[in-house]
Enzyme design. Structure first.
Site, PDB file in Angstrom:
ATOM      1  N   ARG A 137      14.731  -8.486  -0.628  1.00 61.56           N
ATOM      2  CA  ARG A 137      15.436  -7.994  -1.826  1.00 61.56           C
ATOM      3  C   ARG A 137      16.944  -7.871  -1.561  1.00 61.56           C
ATOM      4  NH1 ARG A 137      10.983  -8.961  -3.220  1.00 61.56           N
ATOM      5  NH2 ARG A 137       9.711  -7.840  -4.736  1.00 61.56           N
ATOM      6  N   SER A 158      10.093  -2.459  -9.531  1.00 62.23           N
ATOM      7  CA  SER A 158       9.965  -1.547  -8.390  1.00 62.23           C
ATOM      8  C   SER A 158      11.272  -0.780  -8.234  1.00 62.23           C
ATOM      9  CB  SER A 158       9.734  -2.319  -7.093  1.00 62.23           C
ATOM     10  OG  SER A 158       8.558  -3.059  -7.165  1.00 62.23           O
ATOM     11  N   GLU A 204      15.962   0.114  -5.134  1.00 67.49           N
ATOM     12  CA  GLU A 204      16.125  -1.334  -5.236  1.00 67.49           C
ATOM     13  C   GLU A 204      17.138  -1.736  -6.317  1.00 67.49           C
ATOM     14  OE1 GLU A 204      14.086  -4.899  -6.828  1.00 67.49           O
ATOM     15  OE2 GLU A 204      12.463  -4.056  -5.638  1.00 67.49           O
TER      16      GLU A 204
HETATM   17  N1  EPU Z   1      -0.233   1.617  -4.032  1.00 72.47           N
HETATM   18  C1  EPU Z   1      -0.786   2.852  -4.196  1.00 72.47           C
HETATM   19  N2  EPU Z   1      -0.350   3.622  -5.242  1.00 72.47           N
HETATM   20  C2  EPU Z   1       0.594   3.194  -6.099  1.00 72.47           C
HETATM   21  C3  EPU Z   1       1.168   1.929  -5.922  1.00 72.47           C
HETATM   22  C4  EPU Z   1       0.740   1.142  -4.864  1.00 72.47           C
HETATM   23  O1  EPU Z   1      -1.654   3.275  -3.444  1.00 72.47           O
HETATM   24  O2  EPU Z   1       0.936   3.947  -7.013  1.00 72.47           O
HETATM   25  C5  EPU Z   1      -0.705   0.753  -2.961  1.00 72.47           C
HETATM   26  C6  EPU Z   1      -1.534  -0.392  -3.536  1.00 72.47           C
HETATM   27  O3  EPU Z   1      -2.879  -0.055  -3.694  1.00 72.47           O
HETATM   28  C7  EPU Z   1      -1.346  -1.476  -2.522  1.00 72.47           C
HETATM   29  C8  EPU Z   1       0.029  -1.205  -1.960  1.00 72.47           C
HETATM   30  O4  EPU Z   1       0.377   0.124  -2.306  1.00 72.47           O
HETATM   31  O5  EPU Z   1      -2.290  -1.355  -1.495  1.00 72.47           O
HETATM   32  C9  EPU Z   1       1.075  -2.195  -2.442  1.00 72.47           C
HETATM   33  O6  EPU Z   1       1.115  -2.206  -3.863  1.00 72.47           O
HETATM   34  P1  EPU Z   1       1.341  -3.559  -4.696  1.00 72.47           P
HETATM   35  O7  EPU Z   1       0.420  -4.624  -4.213  1.00 72.47           O
HETATM   36  O8  EPU Z   1       1.291  -3.212  -6.141  1.00 72.47           O
HETATM   37  O9  EPU Z   1       2.787  -4.056  -4.284  1.00 72.47           O
HETATM   38  P2  EPU Z   1       4.130  -3.264  -4.010  1.00 72.47           P
HETATM   39  O10 EPU Z   1       4.408  -3.289  -2.552  1.00 72.47           O
HETATM   40  O11 EPU Z   1       4.059  -1.945  -4.666  1.00 72.47           O
HETATM   41  C10 EPU Z   1       5.677  -5.375  -4.158  1.00 72.47           C
HETATM   42  C11 EPU Z   1       6.978  -5.718  -4.822  1.00 72.47           C
HETATM   43  C12 EPU Z   1       6.754  -6.073  -6.289  1.00 72.47           C
HETATM   44  C13 EPU Z   1       5.791  -7.248  -6.361  1.00 72.47           C
HETATM   45  C14 EPU Z   1       4.472  -6.862  -5.647  1.00 72.47           C
HETATM   46  C15 EPU Z   1       3.524  -8.025  -5.570  1.00 72.47           C
HETATM   47  C16 EPU Z   1       8.731  -4.472  -3.677  1.00 72.47           C
HETATM   48  C17 EPU Z   1       9.663  -3.307  -3.737  1.00 72.47           C
HETATM   49  N3  EPU Z   1       7.905  -4.605  -4.728  1.00 72.47           N
HETATM   50  O12 EPU Z   1       5.197  -4.177  -4.779  1.00 72.47           O
HETATM   51  O13 EPU Z   1       7.994  -6.475  -6.835  1.00 72.47           O
HETATM   52  O14 EPU Z   1       5.525  -7.607  -7.702  1.00 72.47           O
HETATM   53  O15 EPU Z   1       4.756  -6.438  -4.291  1.00 72.47           O
HETATM   54  O16 EPU Z   1       3.968  -8.938  -4.633  1.00 72.47           O
HETATM   55  O17 EPU Z   1       8.753  -5.235  -2.728  1.00 72.47           O
HETATM   56  C18 EPU Z   1       9.913  -5.699  -8.009  1.00 72.47           C
HETATM   57  O18 EPU Z   1      10.563  -5.999  -7.000  1.00 72.47           O
HETATM   58  O19 EPU Z   1      10.466  -5.211  -9.037  1.00 72.47           O
HETATM   59  C19 EPU Z   1       8.464  -5.888  -7.993  1.00 72.47           C
HETATM   60  C20 EPU Z   1       7.699  -5.495  -9.001  1.00 72.47           C
END
Ligand code: EPU
Length: 354
Positions: free
Chosen positions: A168, A250, A350
């Site tokens: 990012r 995010s 972010e």
């Molecule tokens: N999780 C929780 N509770 C929550 C949210 C997440 O327990 O409220 C857990 C999920 O169960 C999962 C883990 O955290 O095991 C990761 O969650 P998720 O797969 O939704 O991905 P993320 O790490 O939260 C990142 C990116 C997103 C992107 C997704 C999919 C960043 C900051 N965010 O989110 O990007 O869509 O992976 O690849 O890296 C963005 O940058 O605006 C964005 C949406």
């Protein structure tokens, strides 16, 4: 091209925060920018400076009126530049909507961007924060970009190495701190971006949510269109549509820690979601950390934490009484404090905070 004064920015940021720009110019071409830079308005410091470049406004928190000339980049156009037996080279104007562009590439029979479907924002903003989702980052498909230097008016091009991509992050997010450091924040307007989509196309299916879709449907060898449909469905289920609920995606980056720090956290919280990185560090899911601190669905003022994804802060107000940038940042600070107190980790926002 027209420079308008005192322009409402509420329709131009996906959080739906009400704020005004001192002046705003819509750039439909590189020539529009050259004309603007040659005009008297550009040389009137009280009106024209500083300058802020606005894309889709999807990664932005406005904490007050913007005392700057806002450049809204509306340069459009999409074309297949070249096809060889090694891949497709595709170019898009910076003002093109990102998701519309991804959809168009698939319609043209050029797969490769499907994992990044439905990310809000414009093509021109995509390299700035090196957008990424479901196992693919922009830098994996990026070829080069064209930009214009706001100090000199010169056009220039950058390849991937020159963009300094990180998680990012890119050279466009950095302000040079001394003459040896290189940063282009506030210095350049991205006008066109080119993507290299290699042949043969290979699906990227390592992400847990996509593995689940394969299990559910029994489809073991999805094509690019199938992956696109899955990503769209996953995002719709998890992330708020900015057209309905204001948000900036995010809100925090996923933090990285040392294996020792991670072991410490696991000893106290065995369920912490963590991924080992190629460089030996461990990435933690910020959404999980925030969720573990009990923030999911909580509201402070008109700002809230999305009930299905704790990493996303949302506008709980309405069009007439939207949340303010101050409310969003107060909530963000409260979240940072509780995650720090419980896990000893400092979460980094972010979006760009103005
Ligand atoms: N999780 C929780 N509770 C929550 C949210 C997440 O327990 O409220 C857990 C999920 O169960 C999962 C883990 O955290 O095991 C990761 O969650 P998720 O797969 O939704 O991905 P993320 O790490 O939260 C990142 C990116 C997103 C992107 C997704 C999919 C960043 C900051 N965010 O989110 O990007 O869509 O992976 O690849 O890296 C963005 O940058 O605006 C964005 C949406």
């Amino acid at each position: 091209m027209l420079v308008e004064n005192n322009v409402a920015l509420q329709p131009l940021n996906t959080f739906g925060i009400a704020a005004r720009a001192q002046a705003l110019a819509r750039l439909r071409s590189e020539d529009d920018l050259r004309t603007l830079m040659a005009s008297a308005a550009w040389r009137t410091p009280s009106v024209a400076f500083p300058v802020f470049v606005l894309g889709g406004g999807s990664n932005l928190v406005l904490t007050g009126d913007v005392k700057a000339l806002v450049l809204k980049v509306d340069i459009t156009g999409r074309r297949l530049v070249e096809e060889t037996d090694k891949g497709w080279l595709i170019e898009a104007g910076a003002g093109e909507n990102w998701h519309g562009f991804v959809t168009w590439t698939l319609e043209q029979g050029c797969p490769g961007l499907e994992n990044m479907a439905l990310i809000p924002g414009t093509v021109g903003a995509s390299p700035v924060q090196n957008i990424g989702a479901y196992g693919v980052e922009l830098q994996d498909r990026f070829h080069s970009l064209d930009a214009i230097d706001l100090h000199t008016g010169q056009a220039f091009s950058l390849d991937a190495a020159q963009c300094g991509f990180g998680y990012r992050d890119s050279v466009f997010k950095h302000v040079p701190t001394d003459e040896r450091s290189f940063g282009l924040a506030g210095r350049a307007v991205i006008t066109r971006v080119r993507f290299w989509l290699p042949k043969p196309w290979k699906p990227v299916l390592g992400y847990l949510d996509l593995e689940r879709k394969m299990e559910e449907t029994g489809i073991r060898s999805p094509d690019a269109r199938q992956i696109y449909d899955w990503v769209v469905a996953i995002r719709r289920a998890k992330l708020p549509d900015p057209a309905v609920i204001g948000n900036a995606g995010s809100f925090f980056k996923n933090p990285t820690v040392t294996p020792e720090q991670c072991a410490d956290i696991i000893a106290r919280d065995p369920k912490v979601v963590h991924y080992p990185m190629a460089d030996g560090s461990i990435k933690l899911a910020a959404g999980w950390l925030i969720d573990a601190c009990g923030w999911k669905g909580k509201t402070m003022g008109h700002a809230g934490v999305y009930e299905k994804q704790a990493l996303v802060l949302v506008n709980k107000g309405d069009a007439e009484h939207p949340c303010t940038g101050g409310e969003v940042m107060t909530l963000a600070k409260a979240i940072q404090t509780s995650v720090y107190e419980r896990f000893g980790i400092r979460l980094e926002p972010e979006p760009v905070v103005l």
